[in-house]
Design an enzyme around this catalytic site. Structure first.
Site, PDB file in Angstrom:
ATOM      1  N   LEU A  85       0.817  -1.209   0.000  1.00  0.00           N
ATOM      2  CA  LEU A  85       0.000   0.000   0.000  1.00  0.00           C
ATOM      3  C   LEU A  85       0.850   1.257   0.000  1.00  0.00           C
ATOM      4  O   LEU A  85       0.350   2.351  -0.272  1.00  0.00           O
ATOM      5  CB  LEU A  85      -0.934  -0.005   1.216  1.00  0.00           C
ATOM      6  CG  LEU A  85      -2.034  -1.070   1.183  1.00  0.00           C
ATOM      7  CD1 LEU A  85      -2.846  -1.015   2.464  1.00  0.00           C
ATOM      8  CD2 LEU A  85      -2.938  -0.871  -0.016  1.00  0.00           C
ATOM      9  N   LYS A  87       3.575   1.600  -1.910  1.00  0.00           N
ATOM     10  CA  LYS A  87       4.282   1.743  -3.179  1.00  0.00           C
ATOM     11  C   LYS A  87       3.677   2.880  -3.995  1.00  0.00           C
ATOM     12  O   LYS A  87       2.475   3.099  -3.991  1.00  0.00           O
ATOM     13  CB  LYS A  87       4.254   0.423  -3.961  1.00  0.00           C
ATOM     14  CG  LYS A  87       5.087  -0.671  -3.284  1.00  0.00           C
ATOM     15  CD  LYS A  87       5.170  -1.902  -4.136  1.00  0.00           C
ATOM     16  CE  LYS A  87       6.058  -2.959  -3.469  1.00  0.00           C
ATOM     17  NZ  LYS A  87       7.465  -2.529  -3.369  1.00  0.00           N
ATOM     18  N   GLU A 121       7.818 -13.163  -9.552  1.00  0.00           N
ATOM     19  CA  GLU A 121       9.128 -13.027  -8.920  1.00  0.00           C
ATOM     20  C   GLU A 121      10.133 -13.933  -9.621  1.00  0.00           C
ATOM     21  O   GLU A 121       9.788 -15.023 -10.082  1.00  0.00           O
ATOM     22  CB  GLU A 121       9.055 -13.380  -7.430  1.00  0.00           C
ATOM     23  CG  GLU A 121       8.241 -12.401  -6.604  1.00  0.00           C
ATOM     24  CD  GLU A 121       8.234 -12.767  -5.133  1.00  0.00           C
ATOM     25  OE1 GLU A 121       8.266 -11.849  -4.297  1.00  0.00           O
ATOM     26  OE2 GLU A 121       8.177 -13.971  -4.819  1.00  0.00           O
ATOM     27  N   HIS A 145      -1.566  -8.407  -0.275  1.00  0.00           N
ATOM     28  CA  HIS A 145      -1.050  -7.482  -1.290  1.00  0.00           C
ATOM     29  C   HIS A 145      -2.014  -7.300  -2.463  1.00  0.00           C
ATOM     30  O   HIS A 145      -2.414  -6.177  -2.800  1.00  0.00           O
ATOM     31  CB  HIS A 145       0.293  -7.986  -1.841  1.00  0.00           C
ATOM     32  CG  HIS A 145       1.394  -8.008  -0.836  1.00  0.00           C
ATOM     33  ND1 HIS A 145       1.407  -7.208   0.275  1.00  0.00           N
ATOM     34  CD2 HIS A 145       2.531  -8.733  -0.786  1.00  0.00           C
ATOM     35  CE1 HIS A 145       2.508  -7.445   0.969  1.00  0.00           C
ATOM     36  NE2 HIS A 145       3.204  -8.369   0.348  1.00  0.00           N
ATOM     37  N   GLN A 245       6.311  -2.543  -9.794  1.00  0.00           N
ATOM     38  CA  GLN A 245       7.753  -2.722  -9.650  1.00  0.00           C
ATOM     39  C   GLN A 245       8.179  -3.867 -10.562  1.00  0.00           C
ATOM     40  O   GLN A 245       7.365  -4.736 -10.885  1.00  0.00           O
ATOM     41  CB  GLN A 245       8.121  -3.043  -8.202  1.00  0.00           C
ATOM     42  CG  GLN A 245       7.610  -4.401  -7.715  1.00  0.00           C
ATOM     43  CD  GLN A 245       8.034  -4.721  -6.304  1.00  0.00           C
ATOM     44  OE1 GLN A 245       8.041  -3.876  -5.431  1.00  0.00           O
ATOM     45  NE2 GLN A 245       8.385  -5.983  -6.074  1.00  0.00           N
TER      46      GLN A 245
END
Length: 359
Positions: A85, A87, A121, A145, A245
């Site tokens: 939250l 970011k 990832e 998330h 990201q």
């Protein structure tokens, strides 16, 4: 002697010792003349029942301290610390929606075919096998998330930007969603393989993963990622992408005519790449949230009823997976995930978005 002494405790510890640590912080380490605040990091329980029990015990203890130990002042409890939250792109989501008139009328089911939250990832469990074997990626990533990002995407315009107004709208979204069904989920696990002369170990090769029966896991033959389903969805739709990201960016994929005498279409990106547009360094998510906690700003923290609503979406699924001992589908480490995910997308006539994006 007249200076205020404020204290902030950040608990990134196993949930089974949350209560003991909060009790000790309250009794032995609270500020005598300022505020004392506690941040609780995920995972907060394993399901609805354990989360509710943990919430009840913490709130009960803190309430008793506030009533019977007034000299401790108030121990402020920040229930959910979800660093996603904090970011930049997640914070910008509401601004993008409500401050740009071009998007507001289109932000509805009439114009949006599907919403995809892609979390990818490129590293393994890295000696954290015991943690993942106990909690798993659904509890570690999806229940917090990704659900938080989805709630911010789907909320109605809040009355104000105050913390409670925003969180009220998020709770409405979560409570309006139906619990996730097993038929809408593909469970996967990465397997070892070799590529380019290099070997990549499987999840079960991690020394911290408990011993398992390898025969429990299944393979699904074929690869649907290169097939076409019906119309050319690349040309039929536009895509608005927020890359959280790495390399933060916002870009809109549009159809564009290729220069020349013919009429040939191409996909182009209207791109806002943060590193090109803004010279300043983007604050780390933890920096932002820790600063908010110090300043007493709760807008980016998760409220207890919000946490309950998020767990309600996943608890039935988690119990069914565990009770039926659903075997995960194996996929090569570093790939786009289980092939079954493409069957699932095809069932709904959608395709998974491209992870590459604009550069």
């Amino acid at each position: 002697g007249g200076r205020l002494s404020n204290r902030l405790f950040y608990l990134s510890i196993p949930p089974n010792i949350f209560v003991d640590v909060v009790r000790c912080a309250s009794l032995k380490a609270s500020s005598k003349n300022g505020w004392t605040r506690v941040i609780v990091e995920k995972p907060f329980g394993r399901d609805s029942e354990s989360s509710s029990e943990l919430t009840r015990r913490l709130k009960q203890y803190l309430t008793e301290d506030q009533i019977f130990s007034l000299k401790l002042l108030k121990l402020v409890y920040y229930l959910g610390f979800d660093h996603y939250l904090g970011k930049e792109l997640v914070e910008n989501l509401s601004v993008l929606r409500f401050s740009n008139l071009v998007f507001e009328p289109l932000w509805s089911r009439n114009y949006i075919r599907n919403v995809q939250l892609i979390f990818s990832e490129d590293f393994r469990t890295e000696e954290r096998g015991g943690y993942f074997d106990n909690y798993g990626i659904i509890r570690d990533i999806m229940q917090n998330h990704l659900v938080q990002i989805l709630a911010l995407f789907a909320i109605e315009p809040p009355v104000s930007l105050d913390a409670e107004d925003i969180r009220n709208e998020k709770v409405k979204v979560l409570r309006s969603m139906r619990p996730i069904q097993l038929e809408d989920v593909v469970v996967g696990q990465y397997k070892g393989h070799s590529k380019g002369g290099r070997s990549y170990p499987a999840y079960i090769d991690d020394s911290t993963v408990p011993m398992v029966q390898k025969s429990e896991y299944k393979h699904v033959p074929g690869n649907l990622s290169k097939r076409n389903f019906g119309t050319d969805l690349d040309k039929a739709t536009n895509e608005l992408v927020l890359r959280v990201q790495p390399d933060e960016a916002i870009y809109l994929k549009i159809n564009n005519k290729v220069p020349g005498l013919g009429m040939r279409l191409d996909r182009s990106d209207l791109n806002l790449l943060y590193r090109s547009r803004y010279a300043r360094e983007i604050p780390d998510a933890y920096e932002r949230l820790l600063l908010d906690a110090i300043e007493g700003e709760r807008r980016l923290f998760i409220r207890s009823d919000e946490l309950d609503a998020a767990w309600a979406l996943f608890t039935p699924l988690l119990k069914e997976i565990e009770n039926k001992k659903i075997a995960p589908e194996l996929y090569p480490y570093g790939s786009r995930g289980p092939v079954g995910a493409y069957y699932l997308a095809a069932k709904h006539n959608v395709r998974w978005g491209d992870l590459g994006g604009a550069d």
